[in-house]
Write an enzyme that holds these catalytic residues in place. Sequence first.
Site, PDB file in Angstrom:
ATOM      1  CB  CYS A  20       0.757   1.473   5.954  1.00 33.43           C
ATOM      2  SG  CYS A  20       1.719   1.540   4.435  1.00 33.43           S
ATOM      3  CB  CYS A  46      -1.961   6.484   0.590  1.00 32.28           C
ATOM      4  SG  CYS A  46      -0.468   5.603   0.064  1.00 32.28           S
ATOM      5  CB  CYS A  52      -4.731   4.461   2.792  1.00 33.55           C
ATOM      6  SG  CYS A  52      -4.671   2.698   3.157  1.00 33.55           S
ATOM      7  CB  CYS A 103      -6.339 -10.299  -4.448  1.00 28.77           C
ATOM      8  SG  CYS A 103      -6.997 -10.600  -6.081  1.00 28.77           S
ATOM      9  CB  CYS A 141      -3.639 -11.292  -7.281  1.00 32.76           C
ATOM     10  SG  CYS A 141      -3.280  -9.530  -7.510  1.00 32.76           S
ATOM     11  CB  CYS A 173      -3.430  -6.349 -11.114  1.00 32.29           C
ATOM     12  SG  CYS A 173      -4.928  -5.627 -10.419  1.00 32.29           S
ATOM     13  NE  ARG A 230     -10.610  -7.204  -9.885  1.00 32.44           N
ATOM     14  CZ  ARG A 230      -9.348  -7.595  -9.711  1.00 32.44           C
ATOM     15  NH1 ARG A 230      -8.517  -6.861  -9.016  1.00 32.44           N
ATOM     16  NH2 ARG A 230      -8.916  -8.728 -10.231  1.00 32.44           N
TER      17      ARG A 230
HETATM   18  N1  SAM Z   1       0.234  -1.151   0.514  1.00 27.12           N
HETATM   19  C1  SAM Z   1       0.254  -1.572  -0.810  1.00 27.12           C
HETATM   20  C2  SAM Z   1       0.343  -0.409  -1.788  1.00 27.12           C
HETATM   21  O1  SAM Z   1      -0.282   0.588  -1.552  1.00 27.12           O
HETATM   22  O2  SAM Z   1       1.048  -0.552  -2.781  1.00 27.12           O
HETATM   23  C3  SAM Z   1      -0.903  -2.477  -1.201  1.00 27.12           C
HETATM   24  C4  SAM Z   1      -2.278  -2.261  -0.634  1.00 27.12           C
HETATM   25  S1  SAM Z   1      -3.117  -0.788  -1.090  1.00 27.12           S
HETATM   26  C5  SAM Z   1      -4.454  -0.782   0.048  1.00 27.12           C
HETATM   27  C6  SAM Z   1      -3.783  -1.133  -2.692  1.00 27.12           C
HETATM   28  C7  SAM Z   1      -4.633  -0.079  -3.365  1.00 27.12           C
HETATM   29  O3  SAM Z   1      -5.917  -0.033  -2.800  1.00 27.12           O
HETATM   30  C8  SAM Z   1      -4.159   1.346  -3.353  1.00 27.12           C
HETATM   31  O4  SAM Z   1      -3.144   1.611  -4.259  1.00 27.12           O
HETATM   32  C9  SAM Z   1      -5.424   2.089  -3.719  1.00 27.12           C
HETATM   33  O5  SAM Z   1      -5.528   2.243  -5.118  1.00 27.12           O
HETATM   34  C10 SAM Z   1      -6.542   1.172  -3.193  1.00 27.12           C
HETATM   35  N2  SAM Z   1      -7.230   1.766  -2.036  1.00 27.12           N
HETATM   36  C11 SAM Z   1      -6.748   1.850  -0.792  1.00 27.12           C
HETATM   37  N3  SAM Z   1      -7.612   2.504   0.010  1.00 27.12           N
HETATM   38  C12 SAM Z   1      -8.672   2.840  -0.750  1.00 27.12           C
HETATM   39  C13 SAM Z   1      -9.875   3.553  -0.497  1.00 27.12           C
HETATM   40  N4  SAM Z   1     -10.173   4.046   0.695  1.00 27.12           N
HETATM   41  N5  SAM Z   1     -10.745   3.708  -1.524  1.00 27.12           N
HETATM   42  C14 SAM Z   1     -10.456   3.216  -2.742  1.00 27.12           C
HETATM   43  N6  SAM Z   1      -9.325   2.559  -3.029  1.00 27.12           N
HETATM   44  C15 SAM Z   1      -8.438   2.373  -2.054  1.00 27.12           C
HETATM   45 FE1  SF4 Z   2       0.048   1.877   2.911  1.00 25.45          FE
HETATM   46 FE2  SF4 Z   2      -2.511   2.240   2.336  1.00 25.45          FE
HETATM   47 FE3  SF4 Z   2      -0.669   3.557   0.966  1.00 25.45          FE
HETATM   48 FE4  SF4 Z   2      -0.923   0.887   0.640  1.00 25.45          FE
HETATM   49  S1  SF4 Z   2      -2.421   2.433   0.117  1.00 25.45           S
HETATM   50  S2  SF4 Z   2       0.972   2.063   0.879  1.00 25.45           S
HETATM   51  S3  SF4 Z   2      -1.534   0.310   2.716  1.00 25.45           S
HETATM   52  S4  SF4 Z   2      -1.083   3.765   3.162  1.00 25.45           S
END
Ligand code: SAM
Ligand code: SF4
Length: 361
Positions: free
Chosen positions: A70, A74, A77, A114, A145, A205, A277
């Site tokens: 990606c 973040c 992530c 989802c 979702c 959501c 949730r």
């Molecule tokens: N890439 C898209 C986005 O970020 O909009 C969708 C998938 S992203 C993995 C969805 C959400 O998962 C993130 O916004 C975050 O809140 C949550 N998430 C991701 N990694 C996580 C982690 N290691 N621990 C807890 N929540 C996590």
């Molecule tokens: Fe990409 Fe993870 Fe951020 Fe979603 S949360 S935008 S998958 S880096």
Amino acid sequence: MSLSAESAAVNQATIEKSPIRHNWTLAEVEALFAMPFNDLMFEAQTVHRQHFNANEVQVSTLLSIKTGACPEDCKYCSQSARNKTNLEKERLLEVEKVLEAAEKAKAMGSTRFCMGAAWRNPKERDMPVVLDMIKGVKALGMESCMTLGMLSEQQAEQLQEAGLDYYNHNLDTSPEHYNQIITTRTYQDRLDTIDHVRSAGMKVCSGGIVGLGEKAIDRASLLAQLANLPQQPESVPINMLVKVEGTPLADVDDLESFDFIRCIAVARIMMPKSHVRLSAGRSAMNEQMQSLCFLAGANSIFYGCKLLTAENPETDQDTQLFNKLGINTETIADDSAVAAKQLKTALVNEQHKDLFYDAVR
Ligand code: SAM
Ligand code: SF4
Ligand code: DTB
């Protein structure tokens, strides 16, 4: 009293007890967090019972339809290309594979499927595939979702037309802490996507992550942002950070369990009609901790041994916990059935309250 008069009376009582407010101040939210724990739990459970059956939990199953690589940064992530994690990346899955997974999820009792993609936003070439996934999941009789990153107005409309019920897009943290966590998309970008989802007529959501090293005031500020949206999200995922090796947050200090439970309780009080949730992080929580989260008003979970890339409790562990607690899973209902159920819940909860007060009098 006729049913409609009873309904009006119950609705009136409900409105007086927990109005939906969109003008929460930070000081008010901090005051909720500062309540003695038992008082906070009692208040949250009282609000919860005005709108929901306290012994029912909604279950959703997650699938990563496109994993890793990606472009976003973040810091929490596993899927960000900037983080050196040991994740195997995958292209967008074929529709057939996704529908096989949805069928399995349905067979194990999940009502919502989802689908998440590690994208900044969906590309035009991906849209036809994604739309077919939605149609296929809907044809199975499940709620759908998706979480695909930022959406344009037009993309939100396309998803809605294909039948998508919910779009997940989290605010993640407070506006004040946000730049410590993500720099490649702004808070306003997130609010805009939520706005596009709403305008297209889908359910929202949206929630966040706690345990990112944020301050207590950031958790209050995140919940104020969510509750003060023009319309509160129907679903509010509260994720406990899953620490992933190779990410900048791998060694952040653990959040105190009671602070997490307080977060759930305050979300429940501020967003009385939303499903809250208990989202990522359950694998690191024991049964008692999860039970306190349900008592605080959490009424939705991810069900199935995997989240997107991280582990989740095995389904038989969750079934055992639900049996121990006398919790049933929610079924899908249309709008009239939802209204009838809410009325029944309100009446039953009123009766329970009367019985309780009679018993202690
Ligand atoms: N890439 C898209 C986005 O970020 O909009 C969708 C998938 S992203 C993995 C969805 C959400 O998962 C993130 O916004 C975050 O809140 C949550 N998430 C991701 N990694 C996580 C982690 N290691 N621990 C807890 N929540 C996590
Ligand atoms: Fe990409 Fe993870 Fe951020 Fe979603 S949360 S935008 S998958 S880096
Ligand atoms: C949300 O708030 N939590 C889910 C879902 N929305 C997409 C994702 C949790 C991801 C946990 C870490 C992982 O599996 O990689």
